[in-house]
Design a protein around this motif. Sequence first.
Motif, PDB file in Angstrom:
ATOM      1  N   UNK A   1       0.823  -1.191   0.000  1.00 30.47           N
ATOM      2  CA  UNK A   1       0.000   0.000   0.000  1.00 30.47           C
ATOM      3  C   UNK A   1       0.870   1.259   0.000  1.00 30.47           C
ATOM      4  N   UNK A   2       2.021   1.167  -0.612  1.00 34.20           N
ATOM      5  CA  UNK A   2       2.918   2.313  -0.674  1.00 34.20           C
ATOM      6  C   UNK A   2       2.803   2.998  -2.029  1.00 34.20           C
ATOM      7  N   UNK A   3       3.192   4.243  -2.059  1.00 32.67           N
ATOM      8  CA  UNK A   3       3.208   5.004  -3.313  1.00 32.67           C
ATOM      9  C   UNK A   3       4.347   4.496  -4.203  1.00 32.67           C
ATOM     10  N   UNK A   4       4.219   4.742  -5.501  1.00 32.47           N
ATOM     11  CA  UNK A   4       5.243   4.284  -6.449  1.00 32.47           C
ATOM     12  C   UNK A   4       6.627   4.793  -6.066  1.00 32.47           C
ATOM     13  N   UNK A   5       6.729   6.073  -5.751  1.00 29.50           N
ATOM     14  CA  UNK A   5       8.033   6.656  -5.406  1.00 29.50           C
ATOM     15  C   UNK A   5       8.617   6.008  -4.150  1.00 29.50           C
ATOM     16  N   UNK A   6       7.746   5.677  -3.199  1.00 27.18           N
ATOM     17  CA  UNK A   6       8.212   5.026  -1.977  1.00 27.18           C
ATOM     18  C   UNK A   6       8.732   3.626  -2.284  1.00 27.18           C
ATOM     19  N   UNK A   7       8.007   2.891  -3.103  1.00 27.65           N
ATOM     20  CA  UNK A   7       8.437   1.539  -3.471  1.00 27.65           C
ATOM     21  C   UNK A   7       9.802   1.567  -4.148  1.00 27.65           C
ATOM     22  N   UNK A   8      10.000   2.535  -5.035  1.00 29.63           N
ATOM     23  CA  UNK A   8      11.250   2.619  -5.783  1.00 29.63           C
ATOM     24  C   UNK A   8      12.407   3.143  -4.937  1.00 29.63           C
ATOM     25  N   UNK A   9      12.111   3.708  -3.785  1.00 31.22           N
ATOM     26  CA  UNK A   9      13.139   4.279  -2.916  1.00 31.22           C
ATOM     27  C   UNK A   9      13.712   3.264  -1.923  1.00 31.22           C
TER      28      UNK A   9
ATOM     29  N   UNK B   1     -12.773  -6.781   7.077  1.00 32.27           N
ATOM     30  CA  UNK B   1     -13.380  -6.310   8.307  1.00 32.27           C
ATOM     31  C   UNK B   1     -12.495  -5.427   9.171  1.00 32.27           C
ATOM     32  N   UNK B   2     -11.392  -4.941   8.599  1.00 40.24           N
ATOM     33  CA  UNK B   2     -10.494  -4.085   9.377  1.00 40.24           C
ATOM     34  C   UNK B   2     -11.160  -2.737   9.656  1.00 40.24           C
ATOM     35  N   UNK B   3     -10.955  -2.180  10.840  1.00 38.08           N
ATOM     36  CA  UNK B   3     -11.527  -0.869  11.142  1.00 38.08           C
ATOM     37  C   UNK B   3     -10.805   0.239  10.371  1.00 38.08           C
ATOM     38  N   UNK B   4     -11.483   1.348  10.198  1.00 35.23           N
ATOM     39  CA  UNK B   4     -10.945   2.472   9.439  1.00 35.23           C
ATOM     40  C   UNK B   4      -9.576   2.915   9.972  1.00 35.23           C
ATOM     41  N   UNK B   5      -9.406   2.926  11.278  1.00 38.03           N
ATOM     42  CA  UNK B   5      -8.142   3.366  11.874  1.00 38.03           C
ATOM     43  C   UNK B   5      -6.971   2.490  11.420  1.00 38.03           C
ATOM     44  N   UNK B   6      -7.207   1.187  11.344  1.00 41.56           N
ATOM     45  CA  UNK B   6      -6.139   0.271  10.922  1.00 41.56           C
ATOM     46  C   UNK B   6      -5.844   0.442   9.430  1.00 41.56           C
ATOM     47  N   UNK B   7      -6.873   0.658   8.643  1.00 48.47           N
ATOM     48  CA  UNK B   7      -6.673   0.904   7.212  1.00 48.47           C
ATOM     49  C   UNK B   7      -5.849   2.184   7.029  1.00 48.47           C
ATOM     50  N   UNK B   8      -6.173   3.216   7.799  1.00 47.47           N
ATOM     51  CA  UNK B   8      -5.430   4.475   7.735  1.00 47.47           C
ATOM     52  C   UNK B   8      -3.960   4.260   8.108  1.00 47.47           C
ATOM     53  N   UNK B   9      -3.729   3.487   9.141  1.00 50.22           N
ATOM     54  CA  UNK B   9      -2.370   3.212   9.591  1.00 50.22           C
ATOM     55  C   UNK B   9      -1.582   2.466   8.519  1.00 50.22           C
ATOM     56  N   UNK B  10      -2.186   1.442   7.942  1.00 43.71           N
ATOM     57  CA  UNK B  10      -1.500   0.635   6.927  1.00 43.71           C
ATOM     58  C   UNK B  10      -1.212   1.435   5.656  1.00 43.71           C
ATOM     59  N   UNK B  11      -2.162   2.302   5.276  1.00 42.67           N
ATOM     60  CA  UNK B  11      -1.975   3.083   4.055  1.00 42.67           C
ATOM     61  C   UNK B  11      -1.210   4.374   4.250  1.00 42.67           C
ATOM     62  N   UNK B  12      -0.982   4.744   5.503  1.00 44.01           N
ATOM     63  CA  UNK B  12      -0.250   5.968   5.779  1.00 44.01           C
ATOM     64  C   UNK B  12      -1.082   7.231   5.619  1.00 44.01           C
ATOM     65  N   UNK B  13      -2.400   7.095   5.713  1.00 46.68           N
ATOM     66  CA  UNK B  13      -3.268   8.258   5.578  1.00 46.68           C
ATOM     67  C   UNK B  13      -3.484   8.888   6.940  1.00 46.68           C
ATOM     68  N   UNK B  14      -3.526  10.209   6.970  1.00 47.97           N
ATOM     69  CA  UNK B  14      -3.717  10.918   8.233  1.00 47.97           C
ATOM     70  C   UNK B  14      -5.158  11.359   8.436  1.00 47.97           C
ATOM     71  N   UNK B  15      -5.922  11.457   7.367  1.00 52.23           N
ATOM     72  CA  UNK B  15      -7.301  11.923   7.523  1.00 52.23           C
ATOM     73  C   UNK B  15      -8.290  10.838   7.093  1.00 52.23           C
ATOM     74  N   UNK B  16      -9.404  10.811   7.797  1.00 56.11           N
ATOM     75  CA  UNK B  16     -10.454   9.854   7.463  1.00 56.11           C
ATOM     76  C   UNK B  16     -11.025  10.136   6.082  1.00 56.11           C
ATOM     77  N   UNK B  17     -11.140  11.415   5.715  1.00 61.14           N
ATOM     78  CA  UNK B  17     -11.737  11.755   4.422  1.00 61.14           C
ATOM     79  C   UNK B  17     -10.903  11.225   3.254  1.00 61.14           C
TER      80      UNK B  17
END
Length: 151
Positions: free
Chosen positions: A1-9, A119-135
Motif C-alpha cells: 500500500x505504498x506510493x510508487x516513489x516510496x516503493x522505488x526508494x 473487516x479491518x476498522x478504518x483506523x487500521x486501514x489508515x495506519x496501513x496506508x499511511x493516511x492521516x485523515x479519514x476523508x
Amino acid sequence: MRRRAELCRFRFQDIQQLPNGRVALRLVFSKTDQLGKGKIVPISLATHQLLKQWGDRVNHTGFILRGMSKNGAIRESLNPASINNILQALQQRAGIDDVGQLSGHSFRVGGALDLLEDGEPLERIMLRGGWKSESTTISYLRNWKATSYYV
C-alpha cells in the motif's frame, strides 16, 4: 500500500529485523514525511524470503526495485513512472481487462479495499496506508462495490 516513489526508494539496507522476530522495511522519506522522520513498514516472511533471493542476485546492495534493459541487464534503479507501464504490460499479458487499467495507485486502492473486505476498522486501514485523515481514506474506499455476501 505504498506510493510508487516510496516503493522505488527502498534499498536493501532498509530491511530491518524487528525484536518480535518480524521483518520490516524502513521508509526514510515519503510524500507525507517531508522531514524524513521515517516509518517502519512491516513485511511478510514470504516477502522477506523473496527479497533475500533477489538480494543474492544483486549482492544485497542498492535499490530493491530495479529496471531491466531489453537485453536483460539489471539497472541500478527503477523510475516510479515505470511501475504503471510494467503493471499494464502484465495486465495485458494476463488478459485482465474487466477491472480497468492498472496503475501504481492500484496497490493503494486495492490494499485499502482488501482490508475493508477483511473487516479491518478504518483506523487500521489508515495506519496501513499511511493516511492521516479519514476523508482521504474514505475516498479510496468509495471504489468498493459490495458483493452479494455483504448484503
